[in-house]
Design a protein around this motif. Structure first.
Motif, PDB file in Angstrom:
ATOM      1  N   MET A 143       0.849  -1.197   0.000  1.00 31.35           N
ATOM      2  CA  MET A 143       0.000   0.000   0.000  1.00 31.35           C
ATOM      3  C   MET A 143       0.874   1.232   0.000  1.00 31.35           C
ATOM      4  O   MET A 143       1.871   1.290   0.696  1.00 31.35           O
ATOM      5  N   ASP A 144       0.482   2.224  -0.771  1.00 31.69           N
ATOM      6  CA  ASP A 144       1.202   3.483  -0.825  1.00 31.69           C
ATOM      7  C   ASP A 144       0.185   4.607  -0.690  1.00 31.69           C
ATOM      8  O   ASP A 144      -0.555   4.895  -1.613  1.00 31.69           O
ATOM      9  N   ILE A 145       0.111   5.220   0.472  1.00 34.28           N
ATOM     10  CA  ILE A 145      -0.824   6.322   0.706  1.00 34.28           C
ATOM     11  C   ILE A 145      -0.026   7.622   0.686  1.00 34.28           C
ATOM     12  O   ILE A 145       0.910   7.793   1.458  1.00 34.28           O
ATOM     13  N   LEU A 146      -0.357   8.524  -0.208  1.00 26.50           N
ATOM     14  CA  LEU A 146       0.417   9.735  -0.400  1.00 26.50           C
ATOM     15  C   LEU A 146      -0.192  10.892   0.375  1.00 26.50           C
ATOM     16  O   LEU A 146      -1.380  11.162   0.301  1.00 26.50           O
ATOM     17  N   SER A 147       0.660  11.604   1.102  1.00 22.61           N
ATOM     18  CA  SER A 147       0.175  12.637   2.014  1.00 22.61           C
ATOM     19  C   SER A 147      -0.425  13.826   1.286  1.00 22.61           C
ATOM     20  O   SER A 147      -1.219  14.566   1.857  1.00 22.61           O
ATOM     21  N   PHE A 148      -0.045  14.047   0.004  1.00 25.99           N
ATOM     22  CA  PHE A 148      -0.564  15.222  -0.682  1.00 25.99           C
ATOM     23  C   PHE A 148      -1.921  14.986  -1.318  1.00 25.99           C
ATOM     24  O   PHE A 148      -2.491  15.873  -1.909  1.00 25.99           O
ATOM     25  N   ARG A 149      -2.442  13.795  -1.244  1.00 23.94           N
ATOM     26  CA  ARG A 149      -3.769  13.551  -1.801  1.00 23.94           C
ATOM     27  C   ARG A 149      -4.825  14.296  -0.992  1.00 23.94           C
ATOM     28  O   ARG A 149      -4.801  14.278   0.242  1.00 23.94           O
ATOM     29  N   PRO A 150      -5.787  14.935  -1.657  1.00 21.69           N
ATOM     30  CA  PRO A 150      -6.833  15.646  -0.913  1.00 21.69           C
ATOM     31  C   PRO A 150      -7.735  14.678  -0.160  1.00 21.69           C
ATOM     32  O   PRO A 150      -7.938  13.538  -0.589  1.00 21.69           O
ATOM     33  N   ALA A 151      -8.256  15.126   0.964  1.00 24.04           N
ATOM     34  CA  ALA A 151      -9.187  14.302   1.734  1.00 24.04           C
ATOM     35  C   ALA A 151     -10.457  14.086   0.923  1.00 24.04           C
ATOM     36  O   ALA A 151     -10.922  14.977   0.204  1.00 24.04           O
ATOM     37  N   LEU A 152     -11.010  12.887   1.031  1.00 23.31           N
ATOM     38  CA  LEU A 152     -12.251  12.544   0.337  1.00 23.31           C
ATOM     39  C   LEU A 152     -13.300  12.145   1.356  1.00 23.31           C
ATOM     40  O   LEU A 152     -12.982  11.538   2.384  1.00 23.31           O
ATOM     41  N   SER A 153     -14.554  12.456   1.054  1.00 21.72           N
ATOM     42  CA  SER A 153     -15.667  12.093   1.924  1.00 21.72           C
ATOM     43  C   SER A 153     -16.748  11.399   1.104  1.00 21.72           C
ATOM     44  O   SER A 153     -16.921  11.704  -0.084  1.00 21.72           O
ATOM     45  N   PRO A 154     -17.509  10.477   1.714  1.00 20.42           N
ATOM     46  CA  PRO A 154     -18.608   9.839   0.989  1.00 20.42           C
ATOM     47  C   PRO A 154     -19.602  10.868   0.447  1.00 20.42           C
ATOM     48  O   PRO A 154     -19.917  11.844   1.119  1.00 20.42           O
ATOM     49  N   PHE A 155     -20.083  10.645  -0.763  1.00 16.49           N
ATOM     50  CA  PHE A 155     -21.042  11.566  -1.376  1.00 16.49           C
ATOM     51  C   PHE A 155     -22.477  11.192  -1.042  1.00 16.49           C
ATOM     52  O   PHE A 155     -23.407  11.913  -1.390  1.00 16.49           O
ATOM     53  N   VAL A 156     -22.665  10.044  -0.373  1.00 13.31           N
ATOM     54  CA  VAL A 156     -23.988   9.640   0.114  1.00 13.31           C
ATOM     55  C   VAL A 156     -23.845   9.101   1.531  1.00 13.31           C
ATOM     56  O   VAL A 156     -22.785   8.626   1.939  1.00 13.31           O
ATOM     57  N   LYS A 157     -24.936   9.161   2.272  1.00 14.02           N
ATOM     58  CA  LYS A 157     -25.011   8.517   3.574  1.00 14.02           C
ATOM     59  C   LYS A 157     -25.473   7.086   3.339  1.00 14.02           C
ATOM     60  O   LYS A 157     -26.352   6.840   2.518  1.00 14.02           O
ATOM     61  N   TRP A 158     -24.872   6.126   4.070  1.00 14.98           N
ATOM     62  CA  TRP A 158     -25.184   4.731   3.789  1.00 14.98           C
ATOM     63  C   TRP A 158     -25.321   3.953   5.082  1.00 14.98           C
ATOM     64  O   TRP A 158     -24.542   4.155   6.018  1.00 14.98           O
TER      65      TRP A 158
ATOM     66  N   GLU B  12     -28.511  11.077 -15.258  1.00 18.62           N
ATOM     67  CA  GLU B  12     -29.714  11.538 -14.569  1.00 18.62           C
ATOM     68  C   GLU B  12     -30.067  10.620 -13.406  1.00 18.62           C
ATOM     69  O   GLU B  12     -30.431  11.082 -12.313  1.00 18.62           O
ATOM     70  N   THR B  13     -29.959   9.312 -13.612  1.00 24.18           N
ATOM     71  CA  THR B  13     -30.244   8.364 -12.535  1.00 24.18           C
ATOM     72  C   THR B  13     -29.294   8.575 -11.366  1.00 24.18           C
ATOM     73  O   THR B  13     -29.704   8.548 -10.203  1.00 24.18           O
ATOM     74  N   ALA B  14     -28.011   8.794 -11.666  1.00 23.76           N
ATOM     75  CA  ALA B  14     -27.028   9.040 -10.611  1.00 23.76           C
ATOM     76  C   ALA B  14     -27.347  10.315  -9.838  1.00 23.76           C
ATOM     77  O   ALA B  14     -27.259  10.355  -8.600  1.00 23.76           O
ATOM     78  N   SER B  15     -27.723  11.370 -10.547  1.00 27.91           N
ATOM     79  CA  SER B  15     -28.040  12.641  -9.893  1.00 27.91           C
ATOM     80  C   SER B  15     -29.261  12.503  -8.999  1.00 27.91           C
ATOM     81  O   SER B  15     -29.281  13.005  -7.862  1.00 27.91           O
ATOM     82  N   LEU B  16     -30.289  11.820  -9.496  1.00 25.02           N
ATOM     83  CA  LEU B  16     -31.482  11.598  -8.683  1.00 25.02           C
ATOM     84  C   LEU B  16     -31.165  10.735  -7.465  1.00 25.02           C
ATOM     85  O   LEU B  16     -31.669  10.979  -6.365  1.00 25.02           O
ATOM     86  N   PHE B  17     -30.324   9.733  -7.645  1.00 24.62           N
ATOM     87  CA  PHE B  17     -29.903   8.860  -6.554  1.00 24.62           C
ATOM     88  C   PHE B  17     -29.248   9.671  -5.431  1.00 24.62           C
ATOM     89  O   PHE B  17     -29.580   9.519  -4.248  1.00 24.62           O
ATOM     90  N   ILE B  18     -28.313  10.544  -5.784  1.00 22.33           N
ATOM     91  CA  ILE B  18     -27.618  11.363  -4.778  1.00 22.33           C
ATOM     92  C   ILE B  18     -28.579  12.349  -4.141  1.00 22.33           C
ATOM     93  O   ILE B  18     -28.598  12.525  -2.919  1.00 22.33           O
ATOM     94  N   PHE B  19     -29.390  13.005  -4.962  1.00 20.35           N
ATOM     95  CA  PHE B  19     -30.359  13.988  -4.461  1.00 20.35           C
ATOM     96  C   PHE B  19     -31.318  13.361  -3.457  1.00 20.35           C
ATOM     97  O   PHE B  19     -31.552  13.907  -2.367  1.00 20.35           O
ATOM     98  N   LEU B  20     -31.880  12.212  -3.800  1.00 20.01           N
ATOM     99  CA  LEU B  20     -32.831  11.552  -2.902  1.00 20.01           C
ATOM    100  C   LEU B  20     -32.151  11.109  -1.611  1.00 20.01           C
ATOM    101  O   LEU B  20     -32.733  11.203  -0.527  1.00 20.01           O
ATOM    102  N   ASN B  21     -30.922  10.636  -1.703  1.00 18.15           N
ATOM    103  CA  ASN B  21     -30.194  10.233  -0.504  1.00 18.15           C
ATOM    104  C   ASN B  21     -30.007  11.415   0.443  1.00 18.15           C
ATOM    105  O   ASN B  21     -30.136  11.266   1.663  1.00 18.15           O
ATOM    106  N   LYS B  22     -29.711  12.570  -0.103  1.00 19.51           N
ATOM    107  CA  LYS B  22     -29.473  13.748   0.736  1.00 19.51           C
ATOM    108  C   LYS B  22     -30.756  14.308   1.346  1.00 19.51           C
ATOM    109  O   LYS B  22     -30.701  14.999   2.370  1.00 19.51           O
ATOM    110  N   HIS B  23     -31.892  14.009   0.753  1.00 20.15           N
ATOM    111  CA  HIS B  23     -33.135  14.641   1.199  1.00 20.15           C
ATOM    112  C   HIS B  23     -34.193  13.648   1.676  1.00 20.15           C
ATOM    113  O   HIS B  23     -35.333  14.043   1.924  1.00 20.15           O
ATOM    114  N   CYS B  24     -33.811  12.384   1.840  1.00 22.09           N
ATOM    115  CA  CYS B  24     -34.763  11.417   2.362  1.00 22.09           C
ATOM    116  C   CYS B  24     -34.572  11.237   3.864  1.00 22.09           C
ATOM    117  O   CYS B  24     -33.541  11.613   4.430  1.00 22.09           O
TER     118      CYS B  24
END
Length: 279
Positions: free
Chosen positions: A1-16, A118-130
Protein backbone atom coordinates in the motif's frame (compact mmCIF):
# COMPACT_ATOMS: atom_id res chain seq x y z
CA UNK A 1 0.00 0.00 0.00
CA UNK A 2 1.20 3.48 -0.82
CA UNK A 3 -0.82 6.32 0.71
CA UNK A 4 0.42 9.74 -0.40
CA UNK A 5 0.18 12.64 2.01
CA UNK A 6 -0.56 15.22 -0.68
CA UNK A 7 -3.77 13.55 -1.80
CA UNK A 8 -6.83 15.65 -0.91
CA UNK A 9 -9.19 14.30 1.73
CA UNK A 10 -12.25 12.54 0.34
CA UNK A 11 -15.67 12.09 1.92
CA UNK A 12 -18.61 9.84 0.99
CA UNK A 13 -21.04 11.57 -1.38
CA UNK A 14 -23.99 9.64 0.11
CA UNK A 15 -25.01 8.52 3.57
CA UNK A 16 -25.18 4.73 3.79
CA UNK A 17 -26.49 2.26 6.33
CA UNK A 18 -23.54 0.83 8.26
CA UNK A 19 -21.16 3.57 7.08
CA UNK A 20 -17.71 3.19 8.60
CA UNK A 21 -16.65 6.78 9.29
CA UNK A 22 -16.93 6.37 13.05
CA UNK A 23 -14.80 3.20 12.96
CA UNK A 24 -12.00 4.61 10.79
CA UNK A 25 -9.53 5.05 13.69
CA UNK A 26 -10.06 1.44 14.80
CA UNK A 27 -9.78 0.20 11.21
CA UNK A 28 -6.56 2.16 10.71
CA UNK A 29 -5.04 0.60 13.83
CA UNK A 30 -5.85 -2.90 12.62
CA UNK A 31 -4.92 -2.62 8.94
CA UNK A 32 -1.86 -4.59 7.81
CA UNK A 33 1.27 -2.46 7.57
CA UNK A 34 1.90 -3.44 3.95
CA UNK A 35 -0.27 -5.06 1.31
CA UNK A 36 -0.60 -5.24 -2.46
CA UNK A 37 -4.02 -4.77 -4.07
CA UNK A 38 -6.99 -3.47 -2.06
CA UNK A 39 -10.48 -4.94 -2.51
CA UNK A 40 -13.78 -3.69 -1.09
CA UNK A 41 -16.65 -5.90 -2.36
CA UNK A 42 -19.41 -4.08 -0.39
CA UNK A 43 -18.28 -0.52 -0.99
CA UNK A 44 -21.46 1.31 0.11
CA UNK A 45 -20.66 4.94 0.86
CA UNK A 46 -16.95 4.23 0.51
CA UNK A 47 -15.67 5.83 3.73
CA UNK A 48 -12.85 3.32 4.12
CA UNK A 49 -11.28 3.40 0.66
CA UNK A 50 -11.81 7.18 0.44
CA UNK A 51 -10.02 7.71 3.73
CA UNK A 52 -6.98 5.56 2.94
CA UNK A 53 -6.92 5.99 -0.87
CA UNK A 54 -4.79 2.90 -1.59
CA UNK A 55 -3.17 2.23 -4.94
CA UNK A 56 -4.45 -0.76 -6.97
CA UNK A 57 -7.92 -0.27 -5.55
CA UNK A 58 -10.88 -2.46 -6.56
CA UNK A 59 -14.37 -1.51 -5.34
CA UNK A 60 -17.70 -3.15 -6.08
CA UNK A 61 -21.24 -3.55 -4.83
CA UNK A 62 -24.37 -5.39 -5.92
CA UNK A 63 -26.44 -2.20 -5.76
CA UNK A 64 -26.48 -1.11 -9.39
CA UNK A 65 -27.78 2.40 -8.69
CA UNK A 66 -24.92 3.01 -6.25
CA UNK A 67 -22.27 1.75 -8.66
CA UNK A 68 -23.78 3.83 -11.46
CA UNK A 69 -23.31 6.91 -9.26
CA UNK A 70 -19.62 6.07 -8.77
CA UNK A 71 -19.17 5.60 -12.51
CA UNK A 72 -20.92 8.84 -13.43
CA UNK A 73 -18.91 10.82 -10.87
CA UNK A 74 -15.74 9.29 -12.30
CA UNK A 75 -16.65 9.98 -15.93
CA UNK A 76 -18.65 13.24 -15.88
CA UNK A 77 -18.66 14.94 -12.45
CA UNK A 78 -19.62 18.33 -13.88
CA UNK A 79 -22.77 16.94 -15.48
CA UNK A 80 -23.69 15.28 -12.18
CA UNK A 81 -23.17 18.55 -10.30
CA UNK A 82 -25.10 20.55 -12.89
CA UNK A 83 -28.05 18.19 -12.55
CA UNK A 84 -27.86 18.30 -8.75
CA UNK A 85 -27.87 22.11 -8.76
CA UNK A 86 -31.07 22.08 -10.83
CA UNK A 87 -32.66 19.54 -8.48
CA UNK A 88 -31.66 21.54 -5.38
CA UNK A 89 -33.03 24.77 -6.88
CA UNK A 90 -36.37 23.15 -7.68
CA UNK A 91 -36.58 21.64 -4.20
CA UNK A 92 -35.99 25.02 -2.58
CA UNK A 93 -38.73 26.53 -4.70
CA UNK A 94 -41.32 23.73 -4.51
CA UNK A 95 -40.50 21.64 -1.41
CA UNK A 96 -41.98 18.22 -0.70
CA UNK A 97 -43.98 18.05 -3.92
CA UNK A 98 -40.78 18.22 -5.93
CA UNK A 99 -39.08 15.56 -3.80
CA UNK A 100 -41.88 13.08 -4.47
CA UNK A 101 -41.88 13.94 -8.17
CA UNK A 102 -38.12 13.29 -8.25
CA UNK A 103 -38.63 10.01 -6.41
CA UNK A 104 -41.21 8.92 -8.99
CA UNK A 105 -38.84 9.84 -11.83
CA UNK A 106 -36.04 7.89 -10.17
CA UNK A 107 -38.22 4.79 -9.81
CA UNK A 108 -39.24 4.97 -13.44
CA UNK A 109 -35.54 5.03 -14.33
CA UNK A 110 -34.91 1.98 -12.14
CA UNK A 111 -37.84 0.07 -13.60
CA UNK A 112 -36.54 0.84 -17.08
CA UNK A 113 -32.97 -0.16 -16.10
CA UNK A 114 -31.75 3.28 -17.21
CA UNK A 115 -28.47 3.77 -15.39
CA UNK A 116 -27.16 7.08 -16.66
CA UNK A 117 -26.14 10.52 -15.39
CA UNK A 118 -29.71 11.54 -14.57
CA UNK A 119 -30.24 8.36 -12.54
CA UNK A 120 -27.03 9.04 -10.61
CA UNK A 121 -28.04 12.64 -9.89
CA UNK A 122 -31.48 11.60 -8.68
CA UNK A 123 -29.90 8.86 -6.55
CA UNK A 124 -27.62 11.36 -4.78
CA UNK A 125 -30.36 13.99 -4.46
CA UNK A 126 -32.83 11.55 -2.90
CA UNK A 127 -30.19 10.23 -0.50
CA UNK A 128 -29.47 13.75 0.74
CA UNK A 129 -33.13 14.64 1.20
CA UNK A 130 -34.76 11.42 2.36
CA UNK A 131 -35.54 10.46 5.95
CA UNK A 132 -32.32 9.55 7.82
CA UNK A 133 -30.40 9.20 4.56
CA UNK A 134 -31.71 5.63 4.36
CA UNK A 135 -31.51 3.88 0.99
CA UNK A 136 -34.39 1.43 1.03
CA UNK A 137 -36.31 -0.31 -1.74
CA UNK A 138 -39.52 -2.35 -1.67
CA UNK A 139 -40.07 -5.82 -3.10
CA UNK A 140 -40.51 -4.29 -6.56
CA UNK A 141 -37.11 -2.61 -6.30
CA UNK A 142 -38.60 0.89 -5.96
CA UNK A 143 -37.12 3.51 -3.62
CA UNK A 144 -39.78 4.43 -1.05
CA UNK A 145 -38.21 6.61 1.68
CA UNK A 146 -40.13 9.83 2.54
CA UNK A 147 -38.83 13.41 2.45
CA UNK A 148 -36.84 14.70 5.45
CA UNK A 149 -37.71 18.38 5.02
CA UNK A 150 -34.12 19.47 4.29
CA UNK A 151 -33.14 21.90 1.53
CA UNK A 152 -29.39 21.62 2.11
CA UNK A 153 -27.13 21.36 -0.97
CA UNK A 154 -26.76 17.83 -2.30
CA UNK A 155 -23.04 17.94 -3.00
CA UNK A 156 -19.68 19.55 -2.28
CA UNK A 157 -17.91 20.67 -5.45
CA UNK A 158 -14.33 20.22 -4.25
CA UNK A 159 -15.08 16.76 -2.87
CA UNK A 160 -16.73 15.47 -6.05
CA UNK A 161 -13.94 16.90 -8.21
CA UNK A 162 -11.26 15.21 -6.08
CA UNK A 163 -13.23 11.97 -5.90
CA UNK A 164 -13.64 11.92 -9.68
CA UNK A 165 -9.88 12.25 -10.15
CA UNK A 166 -9.16 9.43 -7.71
CA UNK A 167 -11.81 7.11 -9.18
CA UNK A 168 -10.13 7.29 -12.59
CA UNK A 169 -7.48 4.97 -11.16
CA UNK A 170 -9.92 2.64 -9.40
CA UNK A 171 -11.49 -0.56 -10.77
CA UNK A 172 -15.27 -0.27 -10.23
CA UNK A 173 -17.68 -3.17 -10.65
CA UNK A 174 -21.26 -4.26 -9.99
CA UNK A 175 -21.16 -7.93 -9.04
CA UNK A 176 -21.59 -10.55 -6.34
CA UNK A 177 -18.97 -10.42 -3.60
CA UNK A 178 -17.45 -13.78 -4.55
CA UNK A 179 -16.90 -12.69 -8.13
CA UNK A 180 -15.43 -9.39 -6.90
CA UNK A 181 -12.45 -11.11 -5.22
CA UNK A 182 -11.76 -13.90 -7.72
CA UNK A 183 -8.39 -12.36 -8.64
CA UNK A 184 -7.29 -11.64 -5.06
CA UNK A 185 -3.97 -13.27 -4.23
CA UNK A 186 -1.57 -13.62 -1.32
CA UNK A 187 -0.85 -10.33 0.51
CA UNK A 188 -3.82 -8.51 -1.03
CA UNK A 189 -6.04 -6.78 1.56
CA UNK A 190 -9.81 -7.29 1.44
CA UNK A 191 -12.22 -5.26 3.57
CA UNK A 192 -15.68 -6.82 3.93
CA UNK A 193 -18.56 -4.62 5.09
CA UNK A 194 -21.58 -6.64 4.01
CA UNK A 195 -25.20 -5.89 4.89
CA UNK A 196 -25.34 -6.74 8.57
CA UNK A 197 -26.83 -9.79 10.20
CA UNK A 198 -30.17 -8.85 11.84
CA UNK A 199 -30.23 -7.93 15.50
CA UNK A 200 -33.80 -9.21 15.69
CA UNK A 201 -36.38 -10.73 13.32
CA UNK A 202 -37.84 -7.27 12.70
CA UNK A 203 -34.51 -5.63 11.79
CA UNK A 204 -34.48 -3.99 8.37
CA UNK A 205 -31.18 -4.07 6.48
CA UNK A 206 -32.39 -4.39 2.87
CA UNK A 207 -30.95 -2.01 0.32
CA UNK A 208 -31.48 -4.15 -2.75
CA UNK A 209 -34.79 -5.88 -3.40
CA UNK A 210 -33.18 -9.28 -2.84
CA UNK A 211 -31.65 -8.39 0.54
CA UNK A 212 -28.79 -10.37 2.13
CA UNK A 213 -30.22 -13.56 3.67
CA UNK A 214 -28.63 -16.00 6.11
CA UNK A 215 -27.40 -18.10 3.20
CA UNK A 216 -25.31 -15.16 1.99
CA UNK A 217 -23.78 -14.71 5.46
CA UNK A 218 -22.84 -18.40 5.43
CA UNK A 219 -21.38 -18.05 1.95
CA UNK A 220 -19.37 -14.99 3.00
CA UNK A 221 -17.96 -16.80 6.03
CA UNK A 222 -16.83 -19.67 3.83
CA UNK A 223 -15.23 -17.23 1.39
CA UNK A 224 -13.44 -15.55 4.30
CA UNK A 225 -11.84 -18.90 5.24
CA UNK A 226 -10.95 -19.68 1.62
CA UNK A 227 -9.25 -16.33 1.12
CA UNK A 228 -7.45 -16.68 4.45
CA UNK A 229 -6.01 -20.00 3.26
CA UNK A 230 -4.94 -18.21 0.07
CA UNK A 231 -2.80 -15.82 2.12
CA UNK A 232 -4.93 -12.67 1.78
CA UNK A 233 -5.17 -10.14 4.60
CA UNK A 234 -8.85 -9.94 5.63
CA UNK A 235 -10.93 -7.57 7.73
CA UNK A 236 -14.70 -7.84 8.25
CA UNK A 237 -17.25 -5.81 10.21
CA UNK A 238 -20.72 -6.81 11.37
CA UNK A 239 -23.09 -6.62 14.30
CA UNK A 240 -21.74 -8.21 17.46
CA UNK A 241 -24.11 -11.18 17.68
CA UNK A 242 -23.70 -14.86 18.65
CA UNK A 243 -24.45 -15.80 15.04
CA UNK A 244 -21.55 -13.73 13.66
CA UNK A 245 -19.16 -14.87 16.40
CA UNK A 246 -19.96 -18.48 15.61
CA UNK A 247 -19.43 -17.96 11.88
CA UNK A 248 -15.97 -16.48 12.42
CA UNK A 249 -14.82 -18.60 15.31
CA UNK A 250 -11.04 -19.01 15.29
CA UNK A 251 -10.29 -15.54 13.90
CA UNK A 252 -9.41 -12.38 15.84
CA UNK A 253 -12.65 -10.66 16.97
CA UNK A 254 -12.67 -7.19 18.56
CA UNK A 255 -15.94 -5.70 19.86
CA UNK A 256 -16.41 -1.94 19.46
CA UNK A 257 -19.16 0.49 20.58
CA UNK A 258 -20.99 2.27 17.74
CA UNK A 259 -23.79 4.73 17.14
CA UNK A 260 -26.44 3.54 14.68
CA UNK A 261 -27.54 6.88 13.32
CA UNK A 262 -30.00 5.49 10.76
CA UNK A 263 -32.04 3.44 13.23
CA UNK A 264 -35.58 4.82 13.36
CA UNK A 265 -35.85 4.06 17.10
CA UNK A 266 -33.65 6.48 19.07
CA UNK A 267 -33.48 3.98 21.94
CA UNK A 268 -31.57 1.58 19.65
CA UNK A 269 -29.06 4.03 18.19
CA UNK A 270 -26.18 2.63 20.21
CA UNK A 271 -24.77 -0.85 20.03
CA UNK A 272 -21.67 -2.93 19.37
CA UNK A 273 -20.01 -4.13 16.22
CA UNK A 274 -17.16 -6.56 15.68
CA UNK A 275 -13.97 -6.02 13.72
CA UNK A 276 -12.76 -9.44 12.56
CA UNK A 277 -9.32 -10.13 11.08
CA UNK A 278 -7.33 -13.20 10.05
CA UNK A 279 -3.95 -11.80 11.14
Amino acid sequence: MDILSFRPALSPFVKWAGGKRQLLPAIARRMPGQFRDYYEPFVGGGAVFMNFQPHSCHISDLNRALINAYLQIRDDPWKVMTDLTKLDTSLTRTGAAFYYDARDRYNRKLQGAQYDVETASLFIFLNKHCFNGLYRVNTKGCFNVPYNGSVRPSYDTANLEALSRFLKGVTIGCMDFEEAVLRATSEDFIFFDSPYAPLSPSSFEKYTKDGFPTSDHLRLAQLFRTLSDRGCYLMLTNHDTPFIRELYQGFSIESLPVKRLINRDAAHRTGREVLITNY
